[in-house]
Design a protein around this motif. Sequence first.
Motif, PDB file in Angstrom:
ATOM      1  N   TRP A  70     -32.520 -17.289 -50.571  1.00 55.23           N
ATOM      2  CA  TRP A  70     -31.779 -16.267 -50.471  1.00 55.23           C
ATOM      3  C   TRP A  70     -32.054 -15.135 -49.312  1.00 55.23           C
ATOM      4  N   GLY A  71     -33.070 -15.560 -48.565  1.00 54.73           N
ATOM      5  CA  GLY A  71     -33.746 -14.517 -47.668  1.00 54.73           C
ATOM      6  C   GLY A  71     -33.868 -15.491 -46.242  1.00 54.73           C
ATOM      7  N   VAL A  72     -33.159 -16.700 -46.252  1.00 56.33           N
ATOM      8  CA  VAL A  72     -33.267 -17.602 -45.054  1.00 56.33           C
ATOM      9  C   VAL A  72     -32.767 -16.816 -43.770  1.00 56.33           C
ATOM     10  N   VAL A  73     -31.626 -16.330 -43.734  1.00 58.34           N
ATOM     11  CA  VAL A  73     -30.937 -15.671 -42.931  1.00 58.34           C
ATOM     12  C   VAL A  73     -31.617 -14.298 -42.498  1.00 58.34           C
ATOM     13  N   SER A  74     -32.012 -13.641 -43.587  1.00 61.31           N
ATOM     14  CA  SER A  74     -32.538 -12.285 -43.464  1.00 61.31           C
ATOM     15  C   SER A  74     -34.064 -12.376 -43.214  1.00 61.31           C
ATOM     16  N   ARG A  76     -36.126 -12.195 -45.537  1.00 62.80           N
ATOM     17  CA  ARG A  76     -36.715 -11.631 -46.713  1.00 62.80           C
ATOM     18  C   ARG A  76     -36.796 -12.394 -47.931  1.00 62.80           C
ATOM     19  N   LEU A 434     -27.112 -20.518 -36.193  1.00 65.33           N
ATOM     20  CA  LEU A 434     -27.715 -19.497 -37.170  1.00 65.33           C
ATOM     21  C   LEU A 434     -28.972 -18.977 -37.269  1.00 65.33           C
ATOM     22  N   TYR A 435     -30.128 -19.803 -36.396  1.00 65.24           N
ATOM     23  CA  TYR A 435     -31.369 -19.138 -36.485  1.00 65.24           C
ATOM     24  C   TYR A 435     -32.115 -18.933 -35.267  1.00 65.24           C
TER      25      TYR A 435
ATOM     26  N   ILE B   3     -26.692  -8.234 -43.196  1.00 61.55           N
ATOM     27  CA  ILE B   3     -27.655  -9.466 -43.588  1.00 61.55           C
ATOM     28  C   ILE B   3     -27.356  -9.824 -45.052  1.00 61.55           C
ATOM     29  N   LYS B   6     -24.368 -12.036 -45.201  1.00 59.79           N
ATOM     30  CA  LYS B   6     -24.685 -13.205 -44.662  1.00 59.79           C
ATOM     31  C   LYS B   6     -25.455 -14.252 -45.525  1.00 59.79           C
ATOM     32  N   SER B   7     -26.247 -13.553 -46.246  1.00 57.75           N
ATOM     33  CA  SER B   7     -27.132 -14.392 -47.055  1.00 57.75           C
ATOM     34  C   SER B   7     -26.396 -15.040 -48.206  1.00 57.75           C
ATOM     35  N   PHE B  10     -24.086 -17.756 -47.205  1.00 58.54           N
ATOM     36  CA  PHE B  10     -25.013 -18.963 -47.038  1.00 58.54           C
ATOM     37  C   PHE B  10     -25.302 -19.476 -48.218  1.00 58.54           C
ATOM     38  N   GLY B  11     -25.846 -18.689 -49.221  1.00 58.69           N
ATOM     39  CA  GLY B  11     -26.050 -19.043 -50.445  1.00 58.69           C
ATOM     40  C   GLY B  11     -24.948 -19.877 -51.365  1.00 58.69           C
TER      41      GLY B  11
END
Lengths: 438, 135
Positions: A70-74, A76, A434-435, B3, B6-7, B10-11
């Motif tokens: 759940w934190g892969v984008v942020s 966190r 994305l990254y 953010i 987005k998360s 994505f999830g």
Amino acid sequence: MGFKEKLGLIFIFSTGLASLALFIAGMFGMEFTEISVLLCTGFVLVLVVNFVSIHSSGDVRFKRGQVSMWGVVSGRNLSPFEPALPAVLLLLITLLVAYAFFRALDKPIEAYDAVSIYGLKSKMLYLAGGVRNNFFNIIATRFQGAHPDYPLLVPMSEVCVYSLLGRFDDIAVKIIFPLFYLSFLVVFYASVKRITEKALPALLFTFCLASVKQFADYATIGVADLTLGIYFGIGVIYLYLWLREGRALFLFTSSLAAILCVWTKNEGVLLAGIIIAILVMSCLRLRKRSVAHLLYSASGAAIIILTIFAWEFFKREKGLKNENFNLSMITAKSLVTGLKKLPPIIYEYQKHFFGFKKWNIVWIAAACTFFANFRKAFTPNIKYITILLIICAAGYGVMYIFSAVEIRFFLSKTGSRFLLHILPAVMFWMVLLLYERD
Amino acid sequence: MRILKKSFIFGLAVSVWFVLWVNFLVRDLFTKGQLAEHVEFLKASRHGKYEIVYGKRFFEFLTFVNESIPRGSDYNFRGVEPLSLEWRRGVYYLYPLMMSEDAEYLLVFEKPGYSMNGYKLFRKFDNGRFILKRK
């Protein structure tokens, strides 16, 4: 390059180059005996090991505390299940790979193209004990639809396995294909991890790629499309890394992959040509790039161009021509009639776009990622990969428009395979969008 | 907030991906009988695997042809649709015997009573499967 990435590349490049070396040696009269094939393969293996070992740097390490799904984008961590996720993904990938090996090895070569093109040629070459002068002539005159003009990476790889086994065994030979699948997943994982600097998204994207049904299925049936997709994927990944980091090793890895695209399938010429075009485009901004970049890019492009010319010259000498598509079909008249083919082409591709069974939601996800990161898709370096994929789509479109084959039949036979060729590259591009840092 | 949004997307995408993957995998394995097919292949001997792939009757006939026709001969099929998957597999399996339009041997498959001018019976496997040879 990390150790695992090197191992993956060593198998992928050694197999391709050994098949090429064996074919060239066969053309010069070498007999395919256990000893000669072993020597040839061993020689190539030593070269490839040396190649991927130069200028290596340490692998990007797993960073604790940055791995939550759940934190892969942020970046966190929000999930209490965090430590279990990488292990679960690794387990799923392992199961997918094991299943691919099982499916490949539980039956002999039997798919349509696998028997009529690749399996037949490898059987002929192995039983003849070498490349006989009349090989292409026999294929052209005695075996309808066996496509004598197709490059021979897959048949020659199969000849390598038969020769090393010392017998014709069209069950055991299929081990090549899941090995390609496994090796590429390792390379893909390492490449994604290099971009994301985190293990979890790398595992997640590797799992997504491995679980695309079309991708996994083609790792078991013994045709060249997955292999081409893998070589093109490697060509694109390392081309991007070359543009980003400027390390010559990456450029030559990309060039080598492009060369092996040419040696895998006819469409490989188009894909290698696109990599050349991107290399040329990257040099146009010379003020920002160094002269060394220009020289390296020119040499990388030159190696690919030489390979394309050598193969095309060889085909011309042998009188080999593709009946489905060749450059003589591109005329103004065929353009006018060809434009009528656009509706069935679009219809076919929308079927794949929403074809969840074969592709899951990969194309929808790619389109959404593109539109959500539109500006980023055209930032320096990533824009080259975006343009590359656009040219790919256009290139295949042109091939359909000008081909003499009845369009609906042609699309039904090749549409999904063409998408397979670009799938690994598209997955990597999504990771970039994305990254990758702006 | 952005953010988090987005998360979440994505999830959600990953969850949909996973559900679809499991759905199609289970459907293929159980509803479409892939699991039963795997078990069948797993139990089969090497020879049995070929019988499953080629079809028992067709593979028996191909083996019979391989044992009957001298090396270097050419053949043509009767009763196997040209360019079909079965035809392709037959051509592949029988190599180094080679197909020819004007063949010395005709391999007659599932065509009881088939005859052709200029050819006589060479060897018979059963009523529907036999080999004709040019006179």
